[in-house]
Design an enzyme around this catalytic site. Structure first.
Site, PDB file in Angstrom:
ATOM      1  N   ARG A  58      36.568  49.898 -35.434  1.00 33.44           N
ATOM      2  CA  ARG A  58      37.407  49.479 -36.373  1.00 33.44           C
ATOM      3  C   ARG A  58      38.353  48.599 -35.761  1.00 33.44           C
ATOM      4  NH1 ARG A  58      41.067  51.056 -33.347  1.00 33.44           N
ATOM      5  NH2 ARG A  58      42.617  50.300 -34.303  1.00 33.44           N
ATOM      6  N   GLY A  59      39.397  48.045 -36.398  1.00 37.35           N
ATOM      7  CA  GLY A  59      40.422  46.852 -36.262  1.00 37.35           C
ATOM      8  C   GLY A  59      39.505  45.705 -36.655  1.00 37.35           C
ATOM      9  N   ASP A 243      48.946  43.669 -40.161  1.00 35.18           N
ATOM     10  CA  ASP A 243      47.698  43.740 -40.933  1.00 35.18           C
ATOM     11  C   ASP A 243      47.887  42.402 -41.818  1.00 35.18           C
ATOM     12  OD1 ASP A 243      48.211  46.861 -40.413  1.00 35.18           O
ATOM     13  OD2 ASP A 243      46.306  46.389 -40.897  1.00 35.18           O
ATOM     14  N   ASN A 253      52.455  46.069 -41.559  1.00 39.20           N
ATOM     15  CA  ASN A 253      51.971  46.757 -40.211  1.00 39.20           C
ATOM     16  C   ASN A 253      51.910  48.262 -40.686  1.00 39.20           C
ATOM     17  OD1 ASN A 253      50.357  46.738 -37.940  1.00 39.20           O
ATOM     18  ND2 ASN A 253      52.031  47.556 -36.775  1.00 39.20           N
TER      19      ASN A 253
END
Lengths: 354, 354
Positions: A58-59, A243, A253
């Site tokens: 993830r990320g 984000d 975020n």
């Protein structure tokens, strides 16, 4: 900017094992953290697809890197085009995923060897991006908070962070975590307060894990404790990832970031956002143009495997909040520091002409 | 002040069943909430002691009321003095416990009939205290936030609260919850956002439960979501209880309260504290004199039977935080409203000469 690369601390989240023709992708299964360090060895495209889909990796940056290596596996099996097409469907909102796959598609000929070189380059560039963010952040922090003449273990440089914008989310040493790792490597005493980050506890499960594995002094708190920690004067700088960042510097975020920015402002503590230039969406004039996703009630009411709220209770569960530019001391990108945070300075660092 | 008593909504937390000689104390077992509504019928003193000790009954006022009824049970068994002495050891830091037991000790003769009358009086006075707080709070709120000429279900009077300063913690309709119940009973559309309140989730387990059981429109959020809810303009007033209030009006309450006060200030939303006059400790000149208890790491790392953080992680877990008087719009007691919040106005309402 030249700087000695900092080795990624703790277990590697993404690693290619072996050569181009017979090698495979090894992913750390982040769904098993923090209780178990388990690796997924991906020898076919579907295993990579599943790993992205179920958040084992993830990320945004890390997803792009994993997908690039996934394309190599497709080529090993003589199905590169099909692999590229399929992997793009694993996380339909992940911009870095499409970007990485498009870049792999430009490799000719699409042999495993050539593709592996490109995937390794994407991985290395991401690590370099992280390192640059850390250098820029640390430079700014040294301006904002002058170091004592002699490092003093009793007064470490103390960060407060939220969620996980760490090594686990990138191909390198993370974004918000990058200055922490850099300072630590250079012998500066460092302390980090990590918000647990409800509802999904990325701070408790991932940030506390990776910082601890990297040998850093990390202290886990509940999100509602950050105010008291700031009030006690324990924190030098608050730093988070983002984000999506609008043209004027408003930054979306993980939910719970905005209250930290208000608290940092109230306590005169710098509030920094660390994010790659790919995070900017200059088509959004301000934070009001960033849609806020609502999450399922169960993340709040059954977050720990146990029902902790009445059966029929209503919930309100925004996944993100937007921190207005005026509360952000600086945004740190791999291209440089945006400060003060406004449209002019955003464009001067990450604008299209740059 | 005369006002129609509001019936306690939902399941009663404390109730005497039957007559003085053969009756018993029925307690709602709050450790089983929100999943099960289970009552403990206490027919001997030890069962009452255990219920207080293991938090089946909690909240300073409620503990005092339960102990008073426990003394009646002691008298039924011809052991009033021993019961009074034993019950006082169940929660050694609960001031209301000692106060209630001392009051029972002054009853002569200490027959079950006389003692039951006194316990019922203590219970009724606590309910009256709650009601008065609610009336004062609602009066103030009407000054701060003028009502629309016609009640509009689409724009309810909206509260945000933290932890549980509710009916479950008192002998009446709670302190912070009292104006919510009163407004609802009087036909005003009301909405409540309840912080889940990590680490122990009193908001999710108790406040969301009791407000829902009382027919109120309650929405559960994670603590880190309050900033976004305030930013969206959804909240008219933030209201919490308090554990201890200093001479100058600084108020200690459940960890996570202080950030709400900072956020309310930033958004120009009134921040109210509702607490009985017994909460004031005028020997503490300000919040700095109020000790902050540290809680066990496991409350953060193993909150719900699942390990959610690395095994060896450090934690910092203050049980309370202190909200400075300057961030509190008003403190509402059963004796009246303290506004502005400073030593002069605190003493004028709850000072020793009053």
């Amino acid at each position: 900017m030249a700087s000695t690369p900092v080795p990624i601390p703790g277990p590697r989240n993404i690693e290619w094992v072996g050569d181009a023709d017979t090698g495979y992708l090894r992913l750390l299964d982040q769904t098993r953290l923090p209780n178990e360090v388990v690796y997924l060895d991906c020898r076919d495209v579907q295993t990579v697809w599943d790993a992205i889909k179920r958040l084992s990796v993830r990320g945004a940056p890390a997803i792009g890197v994993a997908a690039a290596f996934g394309c190599v596996i497709g080529a090993q099996q003589g199905a590169f085009d099909k692999a590229a097409e399929h992997l793009a469907t694993s996380r339909p909102t992940a911009v870095n995923l499409f970007w990485a796959i498009d870049r792999m598609k430009c490799v000719t000929p699409s042999t495993p060897e050539k593709l592996l070189d490109e995937a390794i380059a994407i991985h290395a560039e991401d690590a370099e991006m992280c390192q640059r963010i850390g250098e820029h952040a640390l430079g700014l922090i040294k301006q904002l908070i002058p170091e004592p003449p002699t490092p003093n273990p009793k007064s470490p440089l103390t960060f407060l962070t939220h969620c996980n914008a760490g090594a686990l989310a990138t191909g390198g040493i993370g974004t918000a975590t990058s200055p922490m790792y850099l300072a630590h490597q250079r012998g500066q005493p460092v302390r980090v307060f990590a918000d647990e980050t409800r509802p999904l506890l990325q701070g408790a499960r991932l940030t506390a894990f990776e910082l601890g594995a990297g040998g850093l002094n990390v202290t886990l708190i509940c999100d509602g404790m950050a105010g008291q920690v700031l009030r006690e004067g324990k924190v030098d700088v608050v730093i988070t990832g983002a984000d999506r960042i609008a043209d004027n510097g408003d930054a979306a975020n993980k939910i719970g970031t905005y209250p930290l920015a208000v608290l940092a402002d109230y306590h005169n503590v710098p509030f920094l956002v660390a994010a790659p230039s790919s995070t900017f969406d200059l088509s959004a004039p301000d934070g009001g143009a960033i849609p806020i996703e609502q999450r399922a009630a169960e993340e709040i009411t059954e977050g720990f495997g146990t029902r902790t709220a009445p059966q029929d209770v209503q919930t309100y569960s925004p996944a993100f909040d937007v921190t207005p530019a005026k509360l952000i001391t600086a945004i740190i990108t791999e291209r440089g520091v945006i400060r003060p945070v406004d449209a002019e300075h955003v464009r001067s660092i990450v604008g299209p002409e740059k």
